[in-house]
Enzyme design. Structure first.
Site, mmCIF file in Angstrom:
data_model
loop_
_atom_site.group_PDB
_atom_site.id
_atom_site.type_symbol
_atom_site.label_atom_id
_atom_site.label_comp_id
_atom_site.label_asym_id
_atom_site.label_seq_id
_atom_site.Cartn_x
_atom_site.Cartn_y
_atom_site.Cartn_z
ATOM 1 N N TYR A 1 0.819 -1.213 0.000
ATOM 2 C CA TYR A 1 0.000 0.000 0.000
ATOM 3 C C TYR A 1 0.854 1.265 0.000
ATOM 4 O O TYR A 1 0.338 2.351 -0.271
ATOM 5 C CB TYR A 1 -0.919 0.038 1.232
ATOM 6 C CG TYR A 1 -1.921 -1.086 1.330
ATOM 7 C CD1 TYR A 1 -2.114 -1.994 0.292
ATOM 8 C CD2 TYR A 1 -2.676 -1.242 2.487
ATOM 9 C CE1 TYR A 1 -3.021 -3.029 0.410
ATOM 10 C CE2 TYR A 1 -3.598 -2.274 2.607
ATOM 11 C CZ TYR A 1 -3.762 -3.171 1.565
ATOM 12 O OH TYR A 1 -4.668 -4.193 1.684
ATOM 13 N N HIS B 1 0.581 -11.573 1.728
ATOM 14 C CA HIS B 1 -0.456 -10.777 1.062
ATOM 15 C C HIS B 1 -1.133 -11.556 -0.074
ATOM 16 O O HIS B 1 -2.356 -11.511 -0.231
ATOM 17 C CB HIS B 1 0.160 -9.485 0.524
ATOM 18 C CG HIS B 1 -0.825 -8.390 0.297
ATOM 19 N ND1 HIS B 1 -0.495 -7.062 0.307
ATOM 20 C CD2 HIS B 1 -2.159 -8.420 0.049
ATOM 21 C CE1 HIS B 1 -1.564 -6.326 0.086
ATOM 22 N NE2 HIS B 1 -2.588 -7.124 -0.082
#
Length: 274
Positions: free
Chosen positions: A47, A105
């Site tokens: 992110y 992730h």
């Protein structure tokens, strides 16, 4: 705020997602959420906002040990040395001594899952993470992680909402006592296209988004992390905790399509693999 117990941790069922939040917007969103009572903050290496989340953690009056903080290692960094390097960078950016969840992730097509999970477990054993887990793992990979490798998986974070039912994965996770953390729980803004949801919302004096969140949060072992930048949206999401759906509401939602997957990068696993 209801919580779920997993791997010895009590995790608030409703958290704040920070995907695509950057800079001042991210910093203020996290600070505002904490001031409203949120205690579950989700970020990730990919992110590129861990430093802004970390600034907010420094600036809030809420003690660090009262905040559940999740971050994740990107799928291109799953070799043991790369995981360690990524984790150390995440901790520096987050300005904390530990994270509560450290997650893979996405699975990588060529990963050595055993070696990756062993590295995460070493990080946990050394106090860097209170628990470890995964994201975007279909049933086949969950079986490998849990049944073959025997890893103490604290959660599996996947796309889950009223239009994507996870009808194979969720029962498997429930059978193993592993929570599902729902990302994109509001179907990335597509709920307004379904008047059925609005009709339920009108009945409860709520919004379609609140109804969709309530549907998720009443499920056994399900948490949700909607992204919400502003105070109004964050307050609205908290309001979902007060909605009690009835049999008729659930029957209507059950008839909505449950195969609408909106997060499908080229490196996605085979979702139906069992």
């Amino acid at each position: 705020m209801d919580s779920i117990k997993t791997q010895g941790l009590n995790v608030p069922k409703l958290g704040l997602g920070t995907f695509k939040l950057q800079g001042k917007d991210c910093h203020e969103a996290v600070l505002t959420a904490l001031s409203l009572g949120y205690r579950h903050i989700d970020t990730a290496e990919m992110y590129a906002n861990e430093d802004f989340v970390g600034d907010a953690l420094e600036d809030t009056d809420v003690p660090r040990d009262q905040i559940h903080l999740t971050t994740k290692v990107w799928w291109t960094n799953l070799a043991p040395d790369a995981i360690r390097k990524a984790f150390d960078q995440s901790l520096r950016k987050l300005k904390t001594d530990y994270v509560d969840f450290y997650l893979i992730h996405w699975p990588a097509p060529d990963m050595n899952l055993g070696a990756a999970l062993e590295t995460l477990l070493r990080i946990k054993d050394q106090g860097g993470a209170r628990a470890i887990g995964v994201c975007n793992f279909p049933v086949a990979l969950m079986k490998q992680a849990v049944e073959e490798i025997g890893a103490p998986i604290a959660c599996n974070q996947v796309e889950h909402h009223v239009l994507l039912g996870q009808t194979k994965l969720l029962p498997y996770l429930q059978s193993k006592g592993i929570p599902l953390t729902a990302y994109a729980p509001l179907a990335q803004g597509r709920l307004a296209s379904y008047p059925e949801l609005q009709a339920i919302a009108d009945k409860h004096g709520a919004t379609a988004a609140q109804v969709a969140l309530a549907w998720l949060l009443e499920q056994e072992g399900v948490m949700a992390i909607p992204k919400a930048r502003g105070e109004a949206s964050q307050r609205s999401n908290l309001g979902a905790l007060k909605i009690k759906l009835d049999f008729d509401d659930r029957a209507v939602i059950a008839k909505l399509p449950k195969n609408q997957r909106f997060v499908t990068p080229a490196f996605s696993p085979k979702w139906d693999a069992e």
